[in-house]
Design an enzyme around this catalytic site. Structure first.
Site, PDB file in Angstrom:
ATOM      1  N   LYS A 197       0.840  -1.206   0.000  1.00 36.02           N
ATOM      2  CA  LYS A 197       0.000   0.000   0.000  1.00 36.02           C
ATOM      3  C   LYS A 197       0.872   1.252   0.000  1.00 36.02           C
ATOM      4  O   LYS A 197       0.657   2.167  -0.796  1.00 36.02           O
ATOM      5  CB  LYS A 197      -0.863  -0.083   1.265  1.00 36.02           C
ATOM      6  N   SER A 198       1.862   1.290   0.871  1.00 34.32           N
ATOM      7  CA  SER A 198       2.726   2.480   0.981  1.00 34.32           C
ATOM      8  C   SER A 198       3.408   2.777  -0.353  1.00 34.32           C
ATOM      9  O   SER A 198       3.460   3.918  -0.806  1.00 34.32           O
ATOM     10  CB  SER A 198       3.834   2.244   2.005  1.00 34.32           C
ATOM     11  N   LYS A 244      -4.348   6.475  14.798  1.00 27.22           N
ATOM     12  CA  LYS A 244      -4.416   5.766  13.511  1.00 27.22           C
ATOM     13  C   LYS A 244      -5.888   5.718  13.073  1.00 27.22           C
ATOM     14  O   LYS A 244      -6.695   6.491  13.549  1.00 27.22           O
ATOM     15  CB  LYS A 244      -3.802   4.369  13.644  1.00 27.22           C
ATOM     16  N   ARG A 298       2.943   5.980  -3.372  1.00 30.85           N
ATOM     17  CA  ARG A 298       4.078   6.821  -3.794  1.00 30.85           C
ATOM     18  C   ARG A 298       4.303   6.730  -5.300  1.00 30.85           C
ATOM     19  O   ARG A 298       4.529   7.736  -5.956  1.00 30.85           O
ATOM     20  CB  ARG A 298       5.332   6.415  -3.014  1.00 30.85           C
ATOM     21  N   GLY A 338      -4.897   8.144   5.477  1.00 34.27           N
ATOM     22  CA  GLY A 338      -3.994   9.168   6.017  1.00 34.27           C
ATOM     23  C   GLY A 338      -2.832   9.428   5.072  1.00 34.27           C
ATOM     24  O   GLY A 338      -2.384  10.564   4.912  1.00 34.27           O
ATOM     25  N   ASP A 345       2.396  -0.529  12.288  1.00 34.76           N
ATOM     26  CA  ASP A 345       1.175  -1.112  11.712  1.00 34.76           C
ATOM     27  C   ASP A 345       0.960  -2.560  12.143  1.00 34.76           C
ATOM     28  O   ASP A 345      -0.126  -3.111  11.952  1.00 34.76           O
ATOM     29  CB  ASP A 345       1.228  -1.033  10.176  1.00 34.76           C
ATOM     30  N   ARG A 348      -5.983   2.506  18.282  1.00 33.80           N
ATOM     31  CA  ARG A 348      -5.683   1.062  18.228  1.00 33.80           C
ATOM     32  C   ARG A 348      -5.294   0.485  19.587  1.00 33.80           C
ATOM     33  O   ARG A 348      -5.419  -0.726  19.792  1.00 33.80           O
ATOM     34  CB  ARG A 348      -4.598   0.793  17.173  1.00 33.80           C
TER      35      ARG A 348
HETATM   36  C1  S3P Z   1       2.757   5.029   6.203  1.00 31.55           C
HETATM   37  C2  S3P Z   1       3.377   5.459   7.335  1.00 31.55           C
HETATM   38  C3  S3P Z   1       2.899   5.127   8.683  1.00 31.55           C
HETATM   39  C4  S3P Z   1       1.959   3.937   8.658  1.00 31.55           C
HETATM   40  C5  S3P Z   1       0.914   4.040   7.594  1.00 31.55           C
HETATM   41  C6  S3P Z   1       1.571   4.174   6.233  1.00 31.55           C
HETATM   42  C7  S3P Z   1       3.319   5.436   4.909  1.00 31.55           C
HETATM   43  O1  S3P Z   1       2.197   6.233   9.198  1.00 31.55           O
HETATM   44  O2  S3P Z   1       1.328   3.789   9.916  1.00 31.55           O
HETATM   45  O3  S3P Z   1       0.076   2.907   7.600  1.00 31.55           O
HETATM   46  O4  S3P Z   1       2.922   4.890   3.871  1.00 31.55           O
HETATM   47  O5  S3P Z   1       4.173   6.347   4.901  1.00 31.55           O
HETATM   48  P1  S3P Z   1       2.960   7.462   9.900  1.00 31.55           P
HETATM   49  O6  S3P Z   1       3.819   8.083   8.883  1.00 31.55           O
HETATM   50  O7  S3P Z   1       1.864   8.378  10.339  1.00 31.55           O
HETATM   51  O8  S3P Z   1       3.707   6.868  11.033  1.00 31.55           O
END
Ligand code: S3P
Length: 430
Positions: free
Chosen positions: A25-26, A344, A30, A97, A317, A348
């Protein structure tokens, strides 16, 4: 996410086979964002099926980026750094987020005004952490009282900054680096603890000038990004649910191919190995600049103990499912320094404590962590997911080793990161 959906879980005999893990996902977020502002047509393979990543694609489309998606194959016709167009409608980041915070970096570089918001959960999440540095760079950002979404972002010519992150957050780091693409000169971000470095690696792939010196990451602005063909690795944070299940359900033996093994994400594997988990890594290679490999997990007796505080950002996570694991270890599990978990998709810490108690487990709650005694018997219970995908999945795993039946309420929220989660469980539980 939609409510009213439920899933019932009963004890599993053993889990075996090869598990298909969705694209990370991350990394998908990007790649999509950078492809959207690159020049030329990017091809992204194994793009995450997650609803969150679809939110990112939808936001980019509203800004005039042409996107074609056929399942996990995504083609993005980049608008170029200066080519995004104002959206008539507000952008909807949904539950994500990452979408709102990282897009805010890009939107800060645009000379037009954009409104970006999301669902009820996202509307409760703190945005001051990005508003403050982005304002320092020259963006004008308004939020609801308390720094809550929706955000109204009016960008323009930005100035580079050097910014010390008050909280270790890859999303905030990324927002600043992405805004830095629109600033003349070198933008620097100093991290208190290392966080996932997918943005740095992705920026390099698209041809940006990125540097790291110790805890400082930098990007040089105004360099043009070039379209790329990229492959997203499997999401280790999604694999984590099956790693835990594979270790805990007696007789299990699971394998996963093409899993992202970036060292800023593998703390879960290192921790599980350190407490006795048999996890074997093989076939390591680099793909699109990200390390990937195969992972095999076999049921193992586990020790447990305290999670070192400096590893918390790398495990953030995974803490809900590790908390479930804690109940089944010899020595239990304790973690502190994880106050971020309270902001989050749900709180959590509270959600895990509440649901573990419903399953008859003992748990002690701290403002920034949990203490979970080991060797506890779990009993089937009615679980509230709090519309949080990782809570729904963590307690599904708990249900696999509980006496009786567990019902996960509002289970559809798994769409956020792992749409095929329940089918996959059913398949490996055979
Ligand atoms: C993420 C960073 C983390 C993670 C989120 C995805 C990312 O959050 O908890 O699920 O893709 O950069 P934070 O940057 O708020 O710690």
């Amino acid at each position: 996410m939609s409510s009213g959906t439920t899933q019932t879980i009963t004890r599993a005999k053993s889990l075996s086979g090869s598990v298909n893990i969705p694209g990370d996902k991350s990394i998908s977020h990007r790649y999509a964002m950078l492809a959207g502002i690159a020049e030329g047509v990017s091809q992204i393979h194994s793009f995450a099926g997650s609803a969150d990543c679809q939110s990112t694609l939808d936001c980019l489309k509203k800004l005039g980026v042409k996107i074609d998606r056929q399942g996990s194959e995504v083609t993005i016709e980049g608008a170029g750094l200066e080519g995004l167009r104002p959206s008539v409608d507000p952008l909807d980041a949904g539950n994500s987020g990452s979408t709102i915070r990282m897009m805010a970096g890009i939107l800060s570089g645009q000379s037009f005004r954009t409104v970006i918001g999301g669902d009820a959960s996202l509307s409760r999440r703190p945005m001051k952490r990005i508003m403050e540095p982005l304002a320092r760079m020259g963006a004008r950002i308004q939020a609801r009282e308390g720094g809550l979404p929706p955000l109204t972002i009016e960008g323009g010519s930005l100035v580079p900054i050097r910014y010390e992150l008050p909280v270790a957050s890859a999303q905030v780091k990324t927002a600043i680096l992405f805004a830095g693409l629109y600033a003349d000169g070198l933008t620097e971000v100093v991290e208190p603890h290392p966080t996932r470095d997918h943005s740095e690696l992705a920026l390099l792939q698209f041809g940006a000038e990125v540097g790291r010196a110790g805890r400082t990451v930098s990007v040089r602005g105004r360099s043009r990004l070039a379209a790329r063909e990229l492959t997203v690795p499997g999401d280790i944070s999604s694999a984590a649910f099956f790693l835990v299940a594979g270790l805990l359900v007696p007789g299990s033996d699971l394998t996963f191919q093409n899993i992202g093994l970036n060292s800023t994400r593998t703390a879960i594997i290192e921790y599980l190995q350190s407490i006795g988990g048999e996890i074997i890594i093989s076939n390591c290679e680099s793909r699109s600049g990200e390390p990937v490999g195969s992972v095999r997990v076999k049921a193992s007796p586990l020790g447990g103990g305290e999670i070192p505080v400096e590893t918390i950002p790398g495990l953030i996570d995974e803490l809900p499912v590790l908390s479930v694991l804690g109940t089944q270890t010899e020595d239990g599990l304790v973690f502190r320094g994880a106050q971020e978990l309270r902001v989050k998709e749900s709180d959590r810490i509270a959600a895990v404590a509440e649901n573990l108690r419903r399953m008859g487990a003992e748990v002690e709650e701290f403002p920034d962590g949990l203490r979970i005694p080991g060797r506890q018997r779990l009993k089937g219970a009615e679980i509230s997911s709090y519309s949080d995908h990782r809570i729904a999945m963590a307690f599904t795993i708990a249900g696999l080793m509980a006496d009786g039946m567990t019902t996960i309420h509002d289970s559809d929220c798994v769409q956020i990161s792992f749409p095929t989660f329940f089918e996959t469980i059913a398949r490996v539980a055979g």
